[in-house]
Scaffold this motif. Sequence first.
Motif, PDB file in Angstrom:
ATOM      1  N   ASP A   1       0.848  -1.194   0.000  1.00 49.88           N
ATOM      2  CA  ASP A   1       0.000   0.000   0.000  1.00 49.88           C
ATOM      3  C   ASP A   1       0.886   1.248   0.000  1.00 49.88           C
ATOM      4  N   PRO A   2       0.749   2.153  -0.973  1.00 53.75           N
ATOM      5  CA  PRO A   2       1.625   3.328  -1.041  1.00 53.75           C
ATOM      6  C   PRO A   2       1.413   4.312   0.107  1.00 53.75           C
ATOM      7  N   ARG A   3       0.291   4.202   0.807  1.00 58.55           N
ATOM      8  CA  ARG A   3       0.041   5.115   1.928  1.00 58.55           C
ATOM      9  C   ARG A   3       0.879   4.783   3.146  1.00 58.55           C
ATOM     10  N   VAL A   4       1.384   3.554   3.227  1.00 60.59           N
ATOM     11  CA  VAL A   4       2.135   3.093   4.401  1.00 60.59           C
ATOM     12  C   VAL A   4       3.571   3.587   4.317  1.00 60.59           C
ATOM     13  N   THR A   5       4.063   4.197   5.385  1.00 60.66           N
ATOM     14  CA  THR A   5       5.448   4.660   5.414  1.00 60.66           C
ATOM     15  C   THR A   5       6.389   3.471   5.556  1.00 60.66           C
ATOM     16  N   ARG A   6       7.675   3.703   5.309  1.00 56.89           N
ATOM     17  CA  ARG A   6       8.653   2.620   5.428  1.00 56.89           C
ATOM     18  C   ARG A   6       8.706   2.122   6.868  1.00 56.89           C
ATOM     19  N   PHE A   7       8.732   3.060   7.825  1.00 56.57           N
ATOM     20  CA  PHE A   7       8.744   2.658   9.241  1.00 56.57           C
ATOM     21  C   PHE A   7       7.408   2.019   9.617  1.00 56.57           C
ATOM     22  N   GLY A   8       6.316   2.558   9.060  1.00 53.24           N
ATOM     23  CA  GLY A   8       4.999   1.987   9.332  1.00 53.24           C
ATOM     24  C   GLY A   8       4.861   0.575   8.820  1.00 53.24           C
ATOM     25  N   ARG A   9       5.540   0.276   7.692  1.00 54.50           N
ATOM     26  CA  ARG A   9       5.477  -1.088   7.154  1.00 54.50           C
ATOM     27  C   ARG A   9       6.102  -2.075   8.139  1.00 54.50           C
TER      28      ARG A   9
END
Length: 478
Positions: free
Chosen positions: A360-368
């Motif tokens: 999902d492009p909305r998810v940040t790298r840290f959020g992933r």
Amino acid sequence: MLPVPIRRPYEIESLPQTRMSALLSILLRLGDMVVLAAAAVLAYRLRFGSLSMPIEFERAIARGLLFTMIVLGSSSCYSGWRAKHWTRHGFRLLALWVMVFVLGVLYVALLKVPGVTSRLWWAYWCFGTVVASVALRVVCRAVNRYAVSHGHDVCRAVVVGDAAAASRVAQQLRSCGAHLVELRGWFSVMPDAREAIAGVAHLGAMDTMRAYVASNGIRQVWIAPGDASAPWLTSVLGSLEHSTADIKYVPNVCEREIFNGSVELLNELPVINLRASPLNGEARVIKGVEDRVLALLILLVVGPLMALIASGVKLSSPGPVLFKQKRHGLDGKTIEVWKFRSMRLHAESHGEVTQATREDPRVTRFGRLLRRTSLDELPQFFNVLEGTMSIVGPRPHAIEHNNYYKSVVQNYMQRHRMKPGITGWAQVNGLRGETDTLEKMSRRVDYDLYYIQNWSVLFDLRIIVMTLAKGFVGAGAY
């Protein structure tokens, strides 16, 4: 539906156990233990004039506590203490205490235990225990009646059926549960019904029941079909599909033989639970204590980690550290669920919530990273302390998703008969992440309903252990 064991009339299992009465029942269990020990010490003081007790007497008290847990703990004495007609329960309580002391005396006599052969001490101990135990229940009954009479934790109920059968149910509820159930009225199965029931308001026809139950906090619906067959039963159950109220069915004369031992008794009135959960009364209090104790211990351990995660979220993208979303909680009430924010700030169309998808492009790298390890869920332990969530339970879905799925997945809203959880039986069985098909959601609901119907503390601990072992990382976490 699994059969429900038949209950004695004095147990009044069909009457609700409120949070107040459940807490008092637990206090009664603890109080009986304290009463037994205190009565033994007082009896020794009266018999021997001293409080310095030899080890033999202390061992006798310890055995008495063990016998009390076995005898009273396996009986119905902690469920019938609220009954209006308490005489039968009082005699049963007396018989149970006598059994406890008979076991104690037999143990001493058969094993020839020295030093505790004073018959007067045993008599004082037994008498003091029985009197104090009865007094304890009198106090608990008074406290419970006072709380309910002042509107605290009252169970609201309605009856649906023909006039004669509804009148019979109302009469039984008034005779033994007037201080436990607030009977709001009855709904007639015939649109043009005009019969009156003394002291019970006629709330209208059956087709208006669903709206009334939803808007008035009704916790029990009693179905009374009368002596004729009830083709309207399917309509009643269908109208209550999205309601979390308990449903009690009072069979007619012919149906009693069909259901046989699967009924409870309300006085002499047979009652069948069409919908009920084991998580009522004392069980709900126990789960609440379990949740808060475990949540507090977990937060003490993961507190430093949460501080680091909060810093990472703040540095990863602009916006708040916590993401708050409205969800449905217990009984479908709206709650606010907290997570560490794992997505960039974005706007959703009104009335829509888009589930996170893989890559999902909305998810940040840290959020992933947070989502893959489920660390974004850690703030929900504060929801547990607040009392809006449990550690184990059906996972909460967005309100928009609930509004959609409740109309296409059977029994979907029955998930809300229990507080939503941080983890659940569905999640540890691989049903995590996006539910992009009805089949996936149906399977998740099946697992959630199985958990609700089979809840126990051991089941919770099993799910927690499974979560620690494999639940934090999985194919469905993204």
